[in-house]
Design an enzyme around this catalytic site. Structure first.
Site, mmCIF file in Angstrom:
data_model
loop_
_atom_site.group_PDB
_atom_site.id
_atom_site.type_symbol
_atom_site.label_atom_id
_atom_site.label_comp_id
_atom_site.label_asym_id
_atom_site.label_seq_id
_atom_site.Cartn_x
_atom_site.Cartn_y
_atom_site.Cartn_z
ATOM 1 N N GLY A 154 0.740 -1.267 -0.164
ATOM 2 C CA GLY A 154 -0.040 -0.074 0.116
ATOM 3 C C GLY A 154 0.876 1.122 -0.061
ATOM 4 N N ILE A 156 2.496 2.789 2.362
ATOM 5 C CA ILE A 156 3.781 2.942 3.085
ATOM 6 C C ILE A 156 4.470 1.715 2.633
ATOM 7 C CG2 ILE A 156 5.000 2.292 5.201
ATOM 8 C CD1 ILE A 156 2.538 3.275 6.602
ATOM 9 N N THR A 234 6.261 -2.031 12.073
ATOM 10 C CA THR A 234 5.601 -0.766 12.403
ATOM 11 C C THR A 234 4.054 -0.559 11.788
ATOM 12 O OG1 THR A 234 6.106 0.157 10.099
ATOM 13 C CG2 THR A 234 8.035 0.476 11.872
ATOM 14 N N ALA A 235 3.511 -1.611 11.683
ATOM 15 C CA ALA A 235 2.152 -1.527 11.163
ATOM 16 C C ALA A 235 1.124 -1.468 12.505
ATOM 17 C CB ALA A 235 1.899 -2.874 10.324
ATOM 18 N N ARG A 236 0.945 -2.907 13.176
ATOM 19 C CA ARG A 236 -0.230 -3.011 14.098
ATOM 20 C C ARG A 236 0.566 -4.353 15.037
ATOM 21 N NH1 ARG A 236 -1.324 1.372 13.657
ATOM 22 N NH2 ARG A 236 -3.515 2.116 13.301
ATOM 23 N N GLU A 265 -0.288 -1.795 24.601
ATOM 24 C CA GLU A 265 0.481 -0.660 24.529
ATOM 25 C C GLU A 265 -0.422 0.239 25.583
ATOM 26 O OE1 GLU A 265 0.269 1.285 20.665
ATOM 27 O OE2 GLU A 265 1.376 -0.333 19.615
ATOM 28 N N HIS A 283 5.424 3.489 19.543
ATOM 29 C CA HIS A 283 4.484 3.449 18.680
ATOM 30 C C HIS A 283 4.748 4.846 17.854
ATOM 31 C CE1 HIS A 283 0.162 2.219 17.110
ATOM 32 N NE2 HIS A 283 0.833 3.043 16.341
ATOM 33 N N ILE A 284 5.796 5.311 17.542
ATOM 34 C CA ILE A 284 6.019 6.863 17.037
ATOM 35 C C ILE A 284 6.526 6.873 15.628
ATOM 36 C CG2 ILE A 284 6.926 7.541 19.369
ATOM 37 C CD1 ILE A 284 9.942 7.250 18.159
#
Length: 309
Positions: A154, A156, A234-236, A265, A283-284
C-alpha cells in the site's frame, strides 16, 4: 442556528497547538481531551456524549459507544489505521467516517529505513554495549547487500520500496491484491508470502490489521525465516504473536527484530524488552511533526466538509 459540538480525543492531537488553533478557528466550541490518557469504554462514552462530530485516533469505536452517543454524526480519523473502528457499526448507526489513507506514509517509511540501517550495521546494539563499557567493533553488514521483503504494497510499502531503491537492495513484495505490474514497475519482485519469508534478510510488515493478518507472524513463519533475518513491524502489534517472537529470538531462529507496535500498549513485557538483538520505539512511526500535522489537518477537513454541506 446552533453551533456544531466537536470533541477531539487523541492525546497527540490535543497536545498540538497548531491543530488546536485550527480546529477552534473552525469550531469555536470544541472540547479537547486534556487528561493525557487514552479514553476507553465508559470514559470515552462520557466524553463523546452530546457530540455532533468527533476526532478519533486509537480509541475503540464500536456499537456500544455509538449507541450511547446518539447525536454523533461523523467520526474523523486522526491517523490511517481503521482496525479500531467498527465500520459496520458506523453504518448501522448512520455515522459517517472521515478518513484519508497514506497521510503519514513518509514518516513511517523513514522510520522503517532507520530500523533497517540500525540493525544491519549494529548501531543499536553497539550503542547499548558502549554505554555499558564494552568496546566491541562489530559493524554488521551493509543494507545494500540485503534482500528486503515487504509484506503489503500500500502507501507505506511502496514508499519503503522507493527509499530502498537507491541502495540497490533486492526487494521482494508479497501483496494479496492484484498489483504485480505496479510491483515490477517499482523495481521489485512480486512473490508469494512463503517465498518472501524464506528468501528475505529483512522482513518488514506494512499491512492493515485484519482477520487474515492478525497473528500472521507466528511460530511456523519464524521457523521458515533465515536464521540471521530481521523482522520489522511498524504496522500493528497484533500482526505479530509476541510469545512466538520471543521464542524465535531466544532459540535464534531469526537474527533480530525492531518493533514500534505491540500486542498491548504501552508495552509492559519486560522479557521482550530485555532481548539484546532488538530495537524498540513507543508507537512513534507516524508521529513526526509533519505527520501529526498532516493527519490532524486531514481530520479537521473531514469535519469542515461534512458540516459545511
Amino acid at each position: 442556528m446552533r453551533k456544531h459540538r466537536i470533541k477531539a480525543a487523541p492525546n497527540a492531537f490535543c497536545q498540538n497547538d497548531i491543530l488546536r488553533s485550527e480546529l477552534i478557528t473552525r469550531f469555536p466550541e470544541t472540547v479537547f481531551n486534556d487528561t493525557g490518557t487514552r479514553l476507553a469504554g465508559q470514559t470515552l462514552i462520557d466524553f463523546l456524549q452530546d457530540t455532533d462530530g468527533a476526532i478519533i485516533g486509537l480509541e475503540q469505536i464500536d456499537s456500544t459507544i455509538l449507541k450511547a452517543c446518539p447525536d454523533l454524526k461523523i467520526v474523523a480519523k486522526f491517523g490511517v489505521g481503521l482496525n479500531n473502528i467498527d465500520q459496520n457499526a458506523l453504518a448501522d448507526h448512520g455515522v459517517k467516517l472521515g478518513w484519508k489513507s497514506g497521510v503519514n506514509r513518509r514518516s513511517v517509511s523513514e522510520m522503517t529505513l532507520g530500523f533497517m540501517l540500525g540493525l544491519t550495521h549494529n548501531l543499536f546494539r553497539s550503542d547499548r554495549q558502549l554505554r555499558s563499557g564494552v568496546w566491541l567493533r562489530d559493524g554488521g553488514r551493509q543494507l545494500s547487500q540485503c534482500t528486503v521483503g515487504i509484506v503489503g504494497f500500500g502507501h507505506i510499502g511502496r514508499d519503503v520500496a522507493a527509499l530502498l531503491k537507491p541502495l540497490g537492495c533486492r526487494i521482494l513484495v508479497s501483496e494479496i491484491l492484484p498489483v504485480a505490474d505496479a510491483i515490477r514497475t517499482a523495481g521489485c519482485e512480486p512473490v508469494t508470502f512463503d517465498e518472501l519469508i524464506a528468501k528475505s534478510d529483512i522482513v518488514t510488515i506494512h499491512t492493515p490489521l485484519t482477520r487474515k493478518t492478525e497473528g500472521m507472524m507466528c511460530k511456523p513463519v519464524f521457523r521458515a525465516m533465515k536464521d540471521n533475518a530481521i523482522l520489522i513491524n511498524t504496522a500493528r502489534g497484533e500482526i505479530v504473536v509476541e510469545k512466538d517472537l520471543k521464542q524465535a529470538l531466544r532459540e535464534r531462529w531469526i537474527g533480530g527484530a525492531a518493533l514500534d507496535v505491540y500486542n498491548t500498549e504501552p508495552v509492559t513485557d519486560t522479557e521482550l524488552l530485555a532481548f539484546e538483538n532488538m530495537a524498540f520505539t513507543p508507537h512513534i512511526g507516524g508521529n513526526t511533526i509533519e505527520a501529526v500535522t498532516a493527519m490532524g489537518q486531514s481530520a479537521i477537513s473531514h469535519l469542515h466538509d461534512y458540516f459545511s454541506d
